[in-house]
Design a protein around this motif. Sequence first.
Motif, PDB file in Angstrom:
ATOM      1  N   HIS A 136       1.226  -0.985  -0.188  1.00  0.00           N
ATOM      2  CA  HIS A 136       0.603   0.075   0.323  1.00  0.00           C
ATOM      3  C   HIS A 136       0.633   1.446   0.121  1.00  0.00           C
ATOM      4  O   HIS A 136       2.034   1.510   0.457  1.00  0.00           O
ATOM      5  N   LYS A 137       0.695   2.451  -0.933  1.00  0.00           N
ATOM      6  CA  LYS A 137       1.069   3.334  -0.218  1.00  0.00           C
ATOM      7  C   LYS A 137       0.227   4.738  -0.098  1.00  0.00           C
ATOM      8  O   LYS A 137      -0.335   4.774  -0.854  1.00  0.00           O
ATOM      9  N   LEU A 138       0.488   5.715   0.514  1.00  0.00           N
ATOM     10  CA  LEU A 138      -0.396   6.935   0.458  1.00  0.00           C
ATOM     11  C   LEU A 138      -0.137   7.900  -0.127  1.00  0.00           C
ATOM     12  O   LEU A 138       1.381   8.481  -0.424  1.00  0.00           O
ATOM     13  N   ILE A 139      -1.379   8.002  -0.685  1.00  0.00           N
ATOM     14  CA  ILE A 139      -0.628   8.999  -1.861  1.00  0.00           C
ATOM     15  C   ILE A 139      -0.885  10.579  -1.302  1.00  0.00           C
ATOM     16  O   ILE A 139      -0.529  11.796  -2.050  1.00  0.00           O
ATOM     17  N   ALA A 268      -0.984  16.753 -16.274  1.00  0.00           N
ATOM     18  CA  ALA A 268      -2.032  17.564 -16.744  1.00  0.00           C
ATOM     19  C   ALA A 268      -3.173  18.703 -15.843  1.00  0.00           C
ATOM     20  O   ALA A 268      -3.106  19.488 -16.476  1.00  0.00           O
ATOM     21  N   LEU A 269      -2.720  18.102 -14.708  1.00  0.00           N
ATOM     22  CA  LEU A 269      -3.652  19.200 -13.447  1.00  0.00           C
ATOM     23  C   LEU A 269      -2.737  20.005 -12.377  1.00  0.00           C
ATOM     24  O   LEU A 269      -3.164  20.908 -12.821  1.00  0.00           O
ATOM     25  N   GLY A 270      -0.784  20.201 -12.968  1.00  0.00           N
ATOM     26  CA  GLY A 270      -0.335  20.092 -12.731  1.00  0.00           C
ATOM     27  C   GLY A 270      -0.381  20.294 -11.012  1.00  0.00           C
ATOM     28  O   GLY A 270      -0.872  19.054 -10.963  1.00  0.00           O
ATOM     29  N   ALA A 271       0.543  20.334 -10.043  1.00  0.00           N
ATOM     30  CA  ALA A 271       1.299  20.195  -8.392  1.00  0.00           C
ATOM     31  C   ALA A 271      -0.030  20.633  -8.239  1.00  0.00           C
ATOM     32  O   ALA A 271       0.600  19.993  -6.867  1.00  0.00           O
ATOM     33  N   ASP A 272      -0.360  21.182  -8.782  1.00  0.00           N
ATOM     34  CA  ASP A 272      -2.069  20.990  -7.188  1.00  0.00           C
ATOM     35  C   ASP A 272      -2.607  19.623  -7.185  1.00  0.00           C
ATOM     36  O   ASP A 272      -3.988  19.793  -6.505  1.00  0.00           O
ATOM     37  N   TRP A 273      -2.887  18.717  -8.091  1.00  0.00           N
ATOM     38  CA  TRP A 273      -3.163  17.513  -8.133  1.00  0.00           C
ATOM     39  C   TRP A 273      -3.298  16.867  -7.359  1.00  0.00           C
ATOM     40  O   TRP A 273      -4.662  15.858  -7.549  1.00  0.00           O
ATOM     41  N   VAL A 274      -2.966  16.561  -5.971  1.00  0.00           N
ATOM     42  CA  VAL A 274      -3.564  16.186  -4.716  1.00  0.00           C
ATOM     43  C   VAL A 274      -4.364  16.250  -4.288  1.00  0.00           C
ATOM     44  O   VAL A 274      -5.385  15.784  -3.732  1.00  0.00           O
ATOM     45  N   ARG A 275      -4.703  17.606  -3.512  1.00  0.00           N
ATOM     46  CA  ARG A 275      -5.704  18.346  -3.736  1.00  0.00           C
ATOM     47  C   ARG A 275      -7.104  17.889  -3.821  1.00  0.00           C
ATOM     48  O   ARG A 275      -8.085  18.807  -3.697  1.00  0.00           O
ATOM     49  N   LEU A 276      -7.079  18.261  -5.530  1.00  0.00           N
ATOM     50  CA  LEU A 276      -8.405  17.683  -5.817  1.00  0.00           C
ATOM     51  C   LEU A 276      -8.791  16.789  -6.791  1.00  0.00           C
ATOM     52  O   LEU A 276      -9.864  16.197  -6.649  1.00  0.00           O
ATOM     53  N   LEU A 277      -8.136  15.648  -5.546  1.00  0.00           N
ATOM     54  CA  LEU A 277      -8.291  14.138  -5.544  1.00  0.00           C
ATOM     55  C   LEU A 277     -10.145  13.927  -5.406  1.00  0.00           C
ATOM     56  O   LEU A 277     -10.329  13.399  -5.900  1.00  0.00           O
ATOM     57  N   PRO A 278     -10.389  14.760  -4.359  1.00  0.00           N
ATOM     58  CA  PRO A 278     -11.812  14.571  -4.045  1.00  0.00           C
ATOM     59  C   PRO A 278     -12.929  14.956  -4.823  1.00  0.00           C
ATOM     60  O   PRO A 278     -13.667  14.235  -4.947  1.00  0.00           O
ATOM     61  N   ALA A 279     -12.531  15.537  -5.075  1.00  0.00           N
ATOM     62  CA  ALA A 279     -13.409  15.710  -6.505  1.00  0.00           C
ATOM     63  C   ALA A 279     -13.593  14.436  -8.237  1.00  0.00           C
ATOM     64  O   ALA A 279     -14.999  14.866  -8.650  1.00  0.00           O
ATOM     65  N   ILE A 280     -13.037  13.911  -8.013  1.00  0.00           N
ATOM     66  CA  ILE A 280     -13.597  12.356  -8.335  1.00  0.00           C
ATOM     67  C   ILE A 280     -14.550  11.486  -7.626  1.00  0.00           C
ATOM     68  O   ILE A 280     -15.415  10.932  -7.853  1.00  0.00           O
ATOM     69  N   TRP A 281     -14.580  11.270  -6.456  1.00  0.00           N
ATOM     70  CA  TRP A 281     -15.700  10.700  -5.420  1.00  0.00           C
ATOM     71  C   TRP A 281     -16.296  11.186  -5.289  1.00  0.00           C
ATOM     72  O   TRP A 281     -17.796  11.068  -5.437  1.00  0.00           O
ATOM     73  N   GLY A 282     -16.575  12.711  -5.000  1.00  0.00           N
ATOM     74  CA  GLY A 282     -17.315  13.279  -4.913  1.00  0.00           C
ATOM     75  C   GLY A 282     -17.443  14.813  -5.542  1.00  0.00           C
ATOM     76  O   GLY A 282     -16.545  15.003  -6.194  1.00  0.00           O
TER      77      GLY A 282
END
Length: 815
Positions: A136-139, A268-282
């Motif tokens: 497992h890996k924490l993203i 594709a999303l830039g350096a801020d990509w991790v912050r945007l991950l919730p937009a996939i689930w919600g």
Amino acid sequence: MNTVNRRLNENLENKNADYNMPFLWMKGEEREIISRELEKICACGIRGVCVESRPHEEFCRDKWWQDMEHILTACEGMGMDVWLLDDKHFPTGYAVGAINEKYPHLKKKCIAEKHTDVRGPVKGGAVILPTLDPGHKLIGVVAAKRQDTAENEKLSGELIDLSADLCDGLVFCDLPAGLWRIFAFVTHTVGDGHMDPLDPNSVDVLINEVYETHYAHFAPRFGKTFKGFFSDEPYIKNSTFLGLRGENAAHDSAYPWNDLVEKEFSQALGADWVRLLPAIWGFIPEISPKVRLCYMDVVTRLYSTHFNKRVSDWCHRHGVEYIGHIIEDFDMHCGFSSGGHYFRALDHMDMAGIDVVLCQIVPGMQDHRICVPCWYNYADPNFFSFGLAKLASSHAHIQPRMKGRAMCEMFGAYGWAEGTKMMKWLVDHMTVRGINRFVPHAFSMTRDDPDCPPHFYANGENPQFEAFGLLMQYADRQIHLTTAGEHVCGSAVLYHAEAEWSGGEYMHFHRVARALAEAQLEFDVIPIDYLLSATAEKGKLRVNSCIFDSLIVPESQYLPEAALAKMEELRQKGVKLFRAGDEVPLEALPELVAKNAGRDITLAAPFRHMRYCHRTDGKAHVYMLFNESVDETYSGRIDFSAGSGEMTVYDPWENRLTSCPDGVITLEPYETRFVLFGTDATGSPALTAGEKCTPELSWSFSVNGETHTELFNLAKKYPRFGGTVTYTAEFSGCADAKLLSLGFVGETVQVSLNGRDLGTRIAPPYRFDVSGLLSEKNTLVARVTTHLGYAKRDWFSTYLCMEPMGLLGPVELYK
């Protein structure tokens, strides 16, 4: 001689090509049994097989190589082609167990979320992170503000990346007032033991274990008898409805992921990509469409490049072709249970492909959701009846490398209650929609095999095997004409994948497809990828060699900016654009489309069950007409854009031409005809039912040793019968009759009159030409053959209604 004319003459001379390649299931049978099965396949007029391990426990071992050598040698002698399903068992991706046994580090991976809800304000708070198991890996960890009620969870656009505040299994957070959801995103391995189609190293395991080993053994036959490989339902991730559909992306869903996905997605999303991950689930209206489109674009392109193209390139380097299909079921062609995007998933194959199994399309049920023997429980007729086949035929039209070839795996898992009557209807249903290669499912050499019947020979137990052979030859004759010349396109309907991924409201393309089909307006489905390279020519839309009269865009709340810009560019260049649903009500669309470009065919009166397709070689034109109704007849004039006046009509079952001087065509339920213009073909006047003559028939027939003299439904007295019953009738009179009608037959019938064979019918109408064959005293013999649904009572057959059994009549003669 033009192509249409030549193909027609080849049909009439029984010289047409073969377009069928059924599955031949291998489980380690003896050679003599394999030889017999191949001979039976060849006797059907079939000149190709797709060999499938179902499973053959020695697949890619000594016994398998010996069996394949035997098959290839036998097929060479019979002039038959051999294809291979590319794994030990379906679905493709198991790689003969090598992923599990040798390369566990190349298994599929996914990203999942674990969340904790917190009420702010919080200063210096801490939340325990999920325990990370090996592999497992924490993203990252992100806090997303919620704005919802007790009944409806929603995320706002306020997102805070907490990934920098991690320590010893904790995330520390300072949060403003409000309700927050803290997402921890973790990647892990998927345990299904299949290759990761997004990883070229994982795909190479399948290539090395299956493709390379077969080449090592049979290289001299590659591109000769050994035609190519068939991938069966290779998927990104084994799931149910897993995909990004509206606001229904489940919080606990795990989505496909690996290092390549992360690299492409982050770029594709830039350096801020991790912050945007919730937009996939919600679903966050101002963020989710962009993020989800980006994610799905990355995943589907990786699948297309690293699996579909990689395998296809290998095949082409080694002189063979690559075909197959993904899971399209229940509109899953835009989700991870398939390749995520129908067109991208198959774009490098040499044929487009689909399958129809599990009672997904049933004659007469196109207006209703029906229960099916599958985990999703019911089939939506809008997709299966009006969308599915058009996916494949459209792809074959717009992708030059496919050379117009669209394949359908068909008939499997309907049960023994699926006889050749239903099979013929399905063949017509597919052919008129542009399918021109069939992979019948299946020839099994296992006695009483419960695996997805019907089986076509079944060790000699299928009484309709002879009728199945006639069906295959009928399909060949039809396809020989529907592949002549070029397809006349009609309109282009935009594929809805990106609209679905975005999370907004959208209309499925197949709703538009149904509206057009029931109004006899031809169309193809095109994805945005192909639209972006399209051009405008004299007010029409060109996609490669296809010219479309208009572009129809199903209602979509969100579409990629590039697609919207392209549509506007095309509109400004004169291409007619219809936005179905939001600007043009679906019920008004057909009239507007027809007004824009005119009608290719015009019926004397509306008849929504009429289907057609149109081909031309520039000189001659061929139209296929099919009445899909099971209980309504069309009889009336039909006008065609390609010609007027006297028409030549071709009956593909009878393999006979007739003339039609008045343009009036009658199609009874299940009937198909071809209308020809610009050929040198001429036909005799068609027989039509005139004055009825009902003779007094003295019947005699036996079932299970018992003799009967009255016609009745055999199932009532012999509810487990399956086989052939020979009906004999003596009668006098009606000597000047020309046409014999048997009325209802359950289900195939071979007829002779006064010792003269009149032929076989496997579906309605059960009519025969008796011109000049009647005398004062006559003997009529009808050999009626049933399907095995009543006899076998298999589980799949419980999803079909079995019709009456035997000859029921009324038997009538017409002048």
